[in-house]
Design a protein around this motif. Structure first.
Motif, PDB file in Angstrom:
ATOM      1  N   LEU A  19       0.824  -1.210   0.000  1.00 35.71           N
ATOM      2  CA  LEU A  19       0.000   0.000   0.000  1.00 35.71           C
ATOM      3  C   LEU A  19       0.857   1.258   0.000  1.00 35.71           C
ATOM      4  N   ASP A  20       0.240   2.347  -0.441  1.00 36.08           N
ATOM      5  CA  ASP A  20       0.887   3.661  -0.378  1.00 36.08           C
ATOM      6  C   ASP A  20       1.235   3.981   1.073  1.00 36.08           C
ATOM      7  N   LEU A  21       2.306   4.734   1.295  1.00 41.24           N
ATOM      8  CA  LEU A  21       2.819   4.951   2.646  1.00 41.24           C
ATOM      9  C   LEU A  21       1.782   5.602   3.563  1.00 41.24           C
ATOM     10  N   ASP A  22       1.064   6.618   3.050  1.00 40.67           N
ATOM     11  CA  ASP A  22       0.070   7.298   3.888  1.00 40.67           C
ATOM     12  C   ASP A  22      -1.053   6.344   4.292  1.00 40.67           C
ATOM     13  N   ILE A  23      -1.486   5.502   3.350  1.00 45.67           N
ATOM     14  CA  ILE A  23      -2.547   4.537   3.659  1.00 45.67           C
ATOM     15  C   ILE A  23      -2.005   3.422   4.558  1.00 45.67           C
ATOM     16  N   PHE A  24      -0.773   3.023   4.280  1.00 44.03           N
ATOM     17  CA  PHE A  24      -0.151   1.951   5.082  1.00 44.03           C
ATOM     18  C   PHE A  24      -0.066   2.346   6.558  1.00 44.03           C
TER      19      PHE A  24
END
Length: 304
Positions: free
Chosen positions: A130-135
Motif C-alpha cells: 500500500l501507499d505509505l500514507d494509507i499503510f
C-alpha cells in the motif's frame, strides 16, 4: 450467451483471457465443479481440443481447481510464470488507486498460489504494498484478514482524498495573492499616490537626461536649454517675467542662489583676513590688499 473459445498456442495472455471469461460465466450460471470442467473443455478448439483429448482419460472426474493447474502448466511457460512471480513480489500501489491495486493483486495471485495460500499471508502481502500514507493508517490496526485490510484501505484512501480537497481552496487563494503581489511589485503606495519603483525611476531619469542632452548649450549661462535665457534677461525662472526690476535667476533659481551666497561668504572671509593683517602689521588696508592679492587692477579687486 455464447461462451468464449480457445484455440491453443503459446500465447499466455490469450489463455488467461479465456480462463477469466469462463470464470465470469460460471459466476452468472452456477455449476458444480465437475460440470464447470465439462463446459470449459467443450469450448476448446483445434490444438487445445487435441491436448484435452490426450489428458482426459487419465484425469477422471477432474475438479475445476485441478483443471486450472494442468491448464497453467500447459499454456503458461515457466519463463512467463517466473516473470509473473517477480512482478507479484515487487507489486506496489504507487500511483494506482486502492481498487486498481486490488485488481492487479488478484490478477497476479493466480500465478503464486503458494504465496497466498492462507488469509494472513494474503493480507500481509497486500498491506505491505500500500501507499505509505494509507499503510500508516492500516498497519496500526493489525488486521488479521485480507477483507478487513482491503476495507480499511479503501476508507483511508477516501479520508485522505477529502483532506486534500479541503486544503485545495487555501492553496488557490495563496496562489492568487502571490500573483497579485507579483503584478504590483513595481509600485509602492503612499497616502493614496502610486510611485514607480527605483528601477523605473532610473529608467525615466536616464530617458529624460538623454532628451535634455539634445538641447543646445546657452552662451550666457553655459547650461542646456531652449529659447530665451532667463538668466541673461533677469526674468523669473517660473513665470518668465521681470517684476519691479528684480533679478529672477537670483530670486527663484536654487543654483544661482547658492552661487551668490558662496560669493558673499568668500568676501566676508577675505575682509576678516585683511582686517587681521592690518591690525598686526600696521599697514593700511590698501597695502594689506596688495600684500595678499598682489598687484591687481581696480576691476579685479572689485570682484572681491
Amino acid at each position: 450467451m455464447k461462451p468464449p473459445t480457445f484455440l491453443g498456442g503459446i500465447e499466455p495472455l490469450k489463455a488467461e483471457t479465456w480462463l477469466l471469461e469462463m470464470e465470469k460465466l460460471f459466476e452468472v450460471f452456477p455449476y458444480t465443479k465437475t460440470h464447470m470442467v465439462l463446459l470449459a473443455t467443450y469450448t476448446l478448439k483445434d490444438e487445445a481440443r487435441r491436448w484435452w483429448l490426450l489428458i482426459r482419460n487419465t484425469n477422471g472426474n477432474m475438479t475445476w481447481a485441478r483443471f486450472n493447474e494442468i491448464f497453467y502448466e500447459k499454456y503458461f511457460l515457466q519463463c512467463f510464470r517466473d516473470r509473473k512471480v517477480s512482478e507479484f513480489q515487487e507489486l506496489k500501489q504507487s500511483r494506482m488507486s486502492v481498487a486498481e491495486y486490488k485488481t492487479k493483486f488478484t490478477e497476479l495471485t493466480r500465478f503464486v498460489p503458494h504465496m497466498v495460500d492462507t488469509d494472513y499471508k494474503k493480507a500481509h502481502k497486500f498491506e505491505g504494498g500500500l501507499d505509505l500514507d494509507i499503510f500508516d493508517r492500516v498497519r496500526i490496526l493489525k488486521l488479521p484478514t485480507y477483507v478487513q485490510v482491503l476495507d480499511r484501505s479503501l476508507m483511508a484512501e477516501a479520508t485522505l482524498a477529502a483532506m486534500r480537497q479541503s486544503k485545495a481552496p487555501t492553496t488557490t487563494t495563496t496562489t492568487t495573492i502571490t500573483e497579485w503581489r507579483g503584478k504590483r511589485s513595481g509600485y509602492s503606495f503612499r497616502k493614496g499616490h502610486s510611485h514607480v519603483s527605483k528601477k523605473q525611476n532610473t529608467r525615466s531619469t536616464s530617458s529624460s537626461s538623454q532628451s535634455s542632452g539634445s538641447n543646445p548649450v546657452c552662451l550666457d549661462c553655459e547650461r542646456r536649454h531652449r529659447g530665451v535665457c532667463y538668466r541673461a534677461s533677469g526674468a523669473c525662472f517660473r513665470c518668465g517675467k521681470i517684476k519691479n526690476g528684480s533679478n529672477g535667476d537670483v530670486a527663484d533659481d536654487s543654483y544661482h542662489r547658492y552661487k551668490v551666497r558662496l560669493k558673499m561668504e568668500v568676501m566676508e572671509m577675505w575682509q576678516m583676513i585683511l582686517t587681521i593683517n592690518t591690525r598686526y602689521t600696521g599697514c593700511t588696508l590698501q597695502d594689506s590688499t596688495r600684500s595678499v592679492f598682489g598687484h591687481v587692477s581696480r576691476r579685479e579687486a572689485s570682484d572681491y
